[in-house]
Design a protein around this motif. Structure first.
Motif, PDB file in Angstrom:
ATOM      1  N   LEU A 526      96.184  -7.035   9.963  1.00 52.06           N
ATOM      2  CA  LEU A 526      95.004  -7.589  10.626  1.00 52.06           C
ATOM      3  C   LEU A 526      94.938  -7.166  12.092  1.00 52.06           C
ATOM      4  CD1 LEU A 526      94.914 -11.188   9.099  1.00 52.06           C
ATOM      5  CD2 LEU A 526      93.353  -9.291   8.610  1.00 52.06           C
ATOM      6  N   HIS A 527      96.093  -7.065  12.729  1.00 49.37           N
ATOM      7  CA  HIS A 527      96.121  -6.584  14.114  1.00 49.37           C
ATOM      8  C   HIS A 527      95.639  -5.132  14.180  1.00 49.37           C
ATOM      9  CE1 HIS A 527      97.397  -5.958  18.249  1.00 49.37           C
ATOM     10  NE2 HIS A 527      98.090  -4.892  17.838  1.00 49.37           N
ATOM     11  N   VAL A 529      93.556  -3.668  12.145  1.00 53.35           N
ATOM     12  CA  VAL A 529      92.107  -3.660  11.932  1.00 53.35           C
ATOM     13  C   VAL A 529      91.373  -4.077  13.204  1.00 53.35           C
ATOM     14  CG1 VAL A 529      90.211  -4.688  10.616  1.00 53.35           C
ATOM     15  CG2 VAL A 529      92.347  -4.092   9.450  1.00 53.35           C
ATOM     16  N   ASP A 530      91.778  -5.189  13.779  1.00 49.78           N
ATOM     17  CA  ASP A 530      91.071  -5.719  14.949  1.00 49.78           C
ATOM     18  C   ASP A 530      91.182  -4.785  16.150  1.00 49.78           C
ATOM     19  OD1 ASP A 530      90.345  -7.881  13.440  1.00 49.78           O
ATOM     20  OD2 ASP A 530      91.962  -9.169  14.162  1.00 49.78           O
ATOM     21  N   SER A 531      92.346  -4.184  16.338  1.00 47.61           N
ATOM     22  CA  SER A 531      92.512  -3.286  17.490  1.00 47.61           C
ATOM     23  C   SER A 531      91.713  -1.996  17.329  1.00 47.61           C
ATOM     24  CB  SER A 531      93.998  -2.961  17.698  1.00 47.61           C
ATOM     25  OG  SER A 531      94.526  -2.295  16.561  1.00 47.61           O
ATOM     26  N   SER A 532      91.371  -1.635  16.088  1.00 44.13           N
ATOM     27  CA  SER A 532      90.569  -0.426  15.868  1.00 44.13           C
ATOM     28  C   SER A 532      89.108  -0.644  16.238  1.00 44.13           C
ATOM     29  CB  SER A 532      90.662   0.003  14.405  1.00 44.13           C
ATOM     30  OG  SER A 532      89.894  -0.865  13.562  1.00 44.13           O
ATOM     31  N   GLY A 533      88.655  -1.908  16.174  1.00 48.17           N
ATOM     32  CA  GLY A 533      87.258  -2.211  16.441  1.00 48.17           C
ATOM     33  C   GLY A 533      86.373  -2.157  15.220  1.00 48.17           C
ATOM     34  N   PRO A 535      84.726  -3.660  11.931  1.00 46.03           N
ATOM     35  CA  PRO A 535      84.491  -5.053  11.520  1.00 46.03           C
ATOM     36  C   PRO A 535      85.215  -5.413  10.219  1.00 46.03           C
ATOM     37  CG  PRO A 535      82.416  -3.881  11.906  1.00 46.03           C
ATOM     38  CD  PRO A 535      83.493  -2.865  11.931  1.00 46.03           C
ATOM     39  N   ARG A 536      85.851  -6.568  10.214  1.00 44.61           N
ATOM     40  CA  ARG A 536      86.522  -7.037   9.001  1.00 44.61           C
ATOM     41  C   ARG A 536      85.541  -7.174   7.838  1.00 44.61           C
ATOM     42  NH1 ARG A 536      90.630 -12.014  10.570  1.00 44.61           N
ATOM     43  NH2 ARG A 536      91.854 -10.935  12.192  1.00 44.61           N
ATOM     44  N   GLU A 565      90.491 -14.214   5.593  1.00 44.31           N
ATOM     45  CA  GLU A 565      90.325 -13.590   6.910  1.00 44.31           C
ATOM     46  C   GLU A 565      89.093 -12.691   6.975  1.00 44.31           C
ATOM     47  OE1 GLU A 565      91.896 -14.160   9.635  1.00 44.31           O
ATOM     48  OE2 GLU A 565      93.448 -15.497   8.842  1.00 44.31           O
TER      49      GLU A 565
END
Length: 669
Positions: A526-527, A529-533, A535-536, A565
């Motif tokens: 999840l980190h 994914v989020d750091s890549s920018g 969208p989940r 999530e």
């Protein structure tokens, strides 16, 4: 229904008559022969070779006979160990020696009685039997020729179709009601179908109707209707726009291009992107020794038809040739010349040849090997064929699936597994592991709705290597975790940089069994994914079936947490492992992805379709959306859509493409 059922003791006869085709056909049927007849000499040899006939009757009565009629058929008849009857007018009896010298084996003088026709055809059949070594061998050759034939017959309230015809028409079963059968044909041509059937039942005379061949523009299926003991039946002939073209340069035994024609085609392609497949039938000499050469020749004819049809399905417009005894060449251009497409076609061809051939009292099983060579800018035909031959030699010596690729480099891509393990350790640092995105489409639409990120290894020596070889090497070298992390990060990085035009696309990335077994995997992922920018809400995590089954309880917990999530979850490659539908109900999933092999089976036998239908219907009953992988033909797509599949991906629409090419694809629509 098998070919034996439809034969019922009847032999096939091919008639070529410019002026009396229908009359001669009717007479031949009255003396017990199944007939395929033609008026034109231009495509007669191709039609004869595509039929199961071993005897041809040529009408030489008009204007003393046209020598081109005999010349058009004699080589094909002779090559297959057949017999050729010349029909002459009584006034032209003096021309008989000329026709015998030209290739005829028998003659019949008109006018003639039914008994005379029956006797001449029986004599011709006895010659065929002697040429092949007896009646048993002759019947085996006939069964083989009939094995992949297209035909149907009425049986009470249903029509029974041959396996091949049901498959080509996209029918789920070999049995279908007459009304449903007519409704399955193109709407614009149904009236002529009904008229032909009614006309035959009313008059008792043979009729014919034709309609477009599904998924093959320019090709038509011709149903040659006949009555057998008052029951309607039909032999179905596949006619292509290519029949009658390039008559010079054809192999007499199979009707394919011959070696010289193939070489000429390659010479014209010099400097252009071309891929050559050399396909060789293994240990064919043993089969010849066991069954005789004429049975072997009949087998080569059926092999040629299977190669032709499979190539037409996967790579329309490709060149197909018989270049040696049991070697066939397939020439690919354009998108079909890509390594992935060529390898896929090679697998399909090897599978098609591996399907048993029925010789009546025996099933004959064959295997094949394939060498693939991609052209270089300085190639001529000789160089390209030499490299394809080297790749074929490697395929014969090696194990596995029997395919070797010779890329534009100077060495065959028969890889050294130990060297690959060493090279993989350096590949990430060298930037050799790249990402391509394969588009996904709705079965009933044109717009791309998502993509799957796929890994490609651009090896400095072997050229492009697919994900299968890449991950197999990673497993052997215990390098799966670093490789998987790199692929996930790179796919997310590229997707996050897509322009606004791609802002609605979903991205699917693969997570391995090794990934989910790692403590703290979910938080780390999840980190990432989020750091890549990225969208989940637009991300789908694909986990292979085998990875889930290893620990269903742990997998269920992980998938539940991922969905909580905001990520979607798919089971990938369903159909390659245990394929247990029962455990699906316990897993929190959004998508089920049908493995390419299972998806392609839907165009196989009726039993194959039942299995695929069961998977799709079970998934839908659980509220899952279904994605089919590896869809390669319109027939597969139509059948999958009919069963309720939602989305698909495969070479039918697009191979994996770069981010830049993906943008261009989306903007083009």
């Amino acid at each position: 229904m098998s070919g034996e059922t439809a034969l019922d003791g009847q032999r096939g006869l091919f008639i070529l008559s410019p002026g009396d085709r229908d009359g001669l056909s009717q007479l031949a049927r009255q003396v017990g022969w199944r007939v395929l007849a033609a008026r034109r000499a231009t495509d007669a040899a191709q039609r004869f070779l595509h039929s199961d006939a071993q005897i041809a009757l040529i009408d030489m009565r008009e204007a003393g006979g046209d020598p081109r009629l005999i010349a058009s058929l004699a080589p094909a008849v002779e090559a297959g160990g057949g017999a050729l009857v010349a029909l002459v007018a009584e006034r032209d009896i003096a021309t008989v020696p000329q026709w015998l010298d030209a290739g005829a084996t028998h003659y019949l003088c008109a006018p003639f009685s039914q008994e005379e026709l029956r006797a001449v055809l029986a004599s011709a059949q006895r010659l065929v039997d002697r040429l092949v070594g007896g009646v048993t061998h002759s019947r085996r050759a006939q069964r083989i020729r009939r094995g992949d034939a297209l035909f149907w017959e009425r049986d009470g309230d249903v029509i029974r179709l041959s396996d091949s015809l049901a498959r080509h028409l996209g029918l789920d079963s070999r049995q279908i009601g007459p009304a449903a059968f007519v409704r399955h044909l193109p709407r614009a041509e149904r009236r002529s179908v009904i008229a032909a059937l009614r006309g035959m039942m009313r008059s008792g005379r043979a009729e014919a109707f034709a309609h477009a061949a599904p998924g093959r523009p320019g090709d038509r299926l011709v149903h040659h209707l006949r009555l057998v003991d008052g029951v309607a039946a039909a032999d179905v002939e596949w006619l292509s726009d290519a029949h009658g073209q390039d008559a010079i340069g054809r192999d007499d035994l199979t009707g394919l291009r011959n070696r010289q024609a193939a070489v000429d085609w390659l010479e014209k392609r010099a400097g252009l992107a071309t891929t050559v497949l050399l396909l060789s039938i293994s240990q064919f000499d043993r089969m010849n020794a066991a069954y005789g050469q004429v049975v072997g020749d009949a087998l080569l004819g059926r092999i040629a038809r299977r190669i032709e049809r499979m190539t037409s399905d996967v790579a329309p417009g490709a060149t197909v040739a018989r270049i040696a005894g049991t070697e066939f060449l397939i020439g690919l251009t354009g998108e079909a010349a890509a390594a992935d497409r060529a390898t896929f076609l090679a697998r399909q061809l090897i599978g098609a040849i591996g399907r048993p051939f029925s010789a009546g009292d025996h099933l004959i099983r064959l295997t094949a090997r394939c060498g693939i060579a991609q052209s270089r800018t300085d190639d001529d035909a000789t160089r390209l064929l030499r490299r394809a031959g080297t790749a074929l030699a490697d395929a014969r010596q090696g194990g596995g699936e029997g395919i070797r690729i010779f890329s534009a480099e100077k060495r065959s891509r028969q890889v050294d597994a130990d060297q690959l393990e060493t090279d993989l350790r350096l590949a990430l640092h060298r930037g050799e592991i790249g990402i391509v995105f394969q588009p996904q489409y709705p079965v009933d639409g044109e717009a791309i709705i998502g993509v799957e990120a796929l890994a490609r290894w651009n090896h400095p020596h072997y050229g492009p290597l697919g994900a299968g070889m890449l991950f197999a090497t990673a497993e052997r070298s215990d390098y799966m975790l670093p490789l998987s992390a790199h692929i996930q990060a790179e796919a997310l990085r590229q997707a996050a940089a897509w322009p606004r035009a791609l802002s609605e696309l979903r991205l699917s990335i693969n997570v391995t069994a090794e990934d989910i077994a790692q403590p703290g995997f979910m938080a780390q992922f999840l980190h990432l994914v989020d750091s890549s920018g990225f969208p989940r809400a637009r991300l789908t995590v694909e986990i292979t079936e085998s990875g889930l089954i290893e620990d269903v309880d742990n997998a269920t917990t992980l998938l539940t947490a991922l969905r909580a999530e905001g990520l979607a979850v798919a089971i990938d490659d369903f159909g390659t492992g245990y394929s247990s539908l029962a455990y699906l109900k316990s897993l929190p999933l959004d998508y089920l992805k049908i493995d390419s092999g299972l998806a392609q089976d839907i165009a196989g036998t009726a039993r194959d379709r039942i299995i695929v239908r069961g998977v799709i219907h079970m998934a839908k009953s659980l509220g899952l959306r279904v994605i089919a992988e590896g869809v390669e033909t319109e027939q597969q797509l139509d059948l999958l859509a009919r069963e309720g599949c939602d989305y698909y991906q495969g070479f039918l629409r697009s191979a994996g493409v770069s981010s830049a090419d993906l943008v261009a694809l989306v903007l083009k629509r």
